[in-house]
Design an enzyme around this catalytic site. Structure first.
Site, mmCIF file in Angstrom:
data_model
loop_
_atom_site.group_PDB
_atom_site.id
_atom_site.type_symbol
_atom_site.label_atom_id
_atom_site.label_comp_id
_atom_site.label_asym_id
_atom_site.label_seq_id
_atom_site.Cartn_x
_atom_site.Cartn_y
_atom_site.Cartn_z
ATOM 1 N N ASP A 1 0.842 -1.195 0.000
ATOM 2 C CA ASP A 1 0.000 0.000 0.000
ATOM 3 C C ASP A 1 0.882 1.252 0.000
ATOM 4 O O ASP A 1 1.860 1.326 -0.742
ATOM 5 C CB ASP A 1 -0.969 -0.051 1.188
ATOM 6 N N TRP A 2 0.571 2.268 0.833
ATOM 7 C CA TRP A 2 1.399 3.475 0.885
ATOM 8 C C TRP A 2 2.828 3.176 1.326
ATOM 9 O O TRP A 2 3.738 3.949 1.044
ATOM 10 C CB TRP A 2 0.776 4.514 1.823
ATOM 11 N N TRP B 1 -12.439 3.250 -4.112
ATOM 12 C CA TRP B 1 -12.005 3.348 -2.724
ATOM 13 C C TRP B 1 -11.826 4.811 -2.315
ATOM 14 O O TRP B 1 -12.234 5.216 -1.226
ATOM 15 C CB TRP B 1 -10.715 2.573 -2.517
ATOM 16 N N ASP C 1 -7.505 -8.680 -4.010
ATOM 17 C CA ASP C 1 -7.425 -7.247 -3.732
ATOM 18 C C ASP C 1 -8.141 -6.461 -4.837
ATOM 19 O O ASP C 1 -7.731 -6.509 -5.993
ATOM 20 C CB ASP C 1 -5.952 -6.824 -3.664
ATOM 21 N N HIS D 1 -6.256 -7.026 0.160
ATOM 22 C CA HIS D 1 -5.340 -5.895 0.059
ATOM 23 C C HIS D 1 -4.302 -5.907 1.171
ATOM 24 O O HIS D 1 -3.123 -5.633 0.937
ATOM 25 C CB HIS D 1 -6.149 -4.592 0.096
#
Length: 305
Positions: free
Chosen positions: A123-124, A165, A251, A280
């Site tokens: 993710d980030w 999202w 995901d 995810h």
């Protein structure tokens, strides 16, 4: 800078997370903000695993991977990004920019003098972490990569799922983090879901949660695009280390098309471990992934002998 600090009693009796928090309040460029990080295993270990979380999680996400890495003799450093976990949470959403968080990670790496780093991202954690090797003084510190569902954001929407999202997140300023995690990872227990809620007593603490989806670089003029484009070149042409990739096939945000692009991009990246029911937040399948990554690295070393 006005910032909130989550009361410590919110973190009592966390499920399977007895790791001692460490704090630093005088990080260069971030003086006055207290940042938290997990630091497990020998300080002088030959290998350091730097585990970077994303939104809306914190270092709790790595609780299944940390024991595997420490058990291999490694040191594990898992910071809570500012705005998340035990770290202080600036109240102004405008503060939560790409450069703010990337600079924090660079300063932390330098402060702890982390070397022979296995970069572990999702993710980030990947949007930021995958750009770290092109930072002056950082490239030579990173020798291996474990990449899960993430990407490099280079000025266009990564997927329809991500845009959905972003819209969903924007409509919920008090995003119910624990409930979101449980929907994304149905095997989570109620106690584990509560641990994801722990950093956020109320909506005031969620400025980072609200800001991050807006900051993903979906437009060429957004901050971080130039750095991310340079990072793509690095991973494709200059990367010399070992890589391991795991895909969460379920995901809806960073799906298989995105991860296939990343696997093709990263120089000499082997075929991925695909977790068919993995969502995810793939670290929730972390024991299997961490063990497979270590085996892959060892096999790679043996093949070179």
């Amino acid at each position: 800078m006005d910032a909130l600090r989550t009361p410590e009693d919110r973190f009592e009796n966390l499920a399977d997370f007895a790791f001692k928090p460490n704090y630093i309040s005088d990080l260069a460029g971030y003086e006055g903000l207290r940042a938290a990080y997990i630091d497990e295993g020998p300080v002088d270990a030959d290998e350091v695993f730097l585990c970077l979380h994303g939104q809306p999680t914190w270092s709790f996400l790595y609780r299944k991977m940390i024991p595997v890495f420490v058990g291999s003799g490694g040191r594990v450093v898992a910071p809570d990004l500012l705005g998340f976990g035990r770290s202080d949470k600036p109240e102004d959403e405008e503060i939560y920019g790409f450069d703010f968080h990337r600079g924090f990670l660079i300063s932390l790496i330098e402060r702890l003098d982390l070397r022979n780093v296995t970069l572990v991202v999702q993710d980030w954690g990947g949007l930021l972490g995958l750009t770290l090797p092109i930072a002056p003084g950082v490239e030579e510190r990173i020798t291996r990569l474990i990449i899960m569902n993430t990407t490099l954001a280079t000025g266009h929407p990564p997927s329809d799922g991500f845009m959905a999202w972003r819209a969903y997140s924007a409509s919920r300023p008090d995003l119910p983090v624990g409930a979101l995690m449980q929907r994304s990872t149905p095997h989570l227990s109620a106690e584990e879901a509560a641990a994801y809620d722990a950093p956020f007593p109320d909506a005031r603490y969620k400025a980072g949660v609200r800001a991050f989806p807006k900051r993903v670089m979906t437009d060429p003029d957004m901050a971080g695009v130039d750095v991310s484009l340079a990072a793509r070149t690095f991973w494709a042409e200059q990367w010399q280390g070992q890589s391991f990739m795991a895909w969460g096939a379920a995901d809806p945000v960073f799906g298989l098309d995105i991860m296939n692009d990343m696997q093709q991009l990263i120089k000499d990246c082997p075929a991925p471990l695909i977790i068919r029911d993995g969502g995810h937040f793939l670290q929730e399948w972390g024991t299997e992934i961490a063990e497979a990554a270590l085996k892959s690295f060892e096999a790679g070393v043996s093949a070179r002998r």
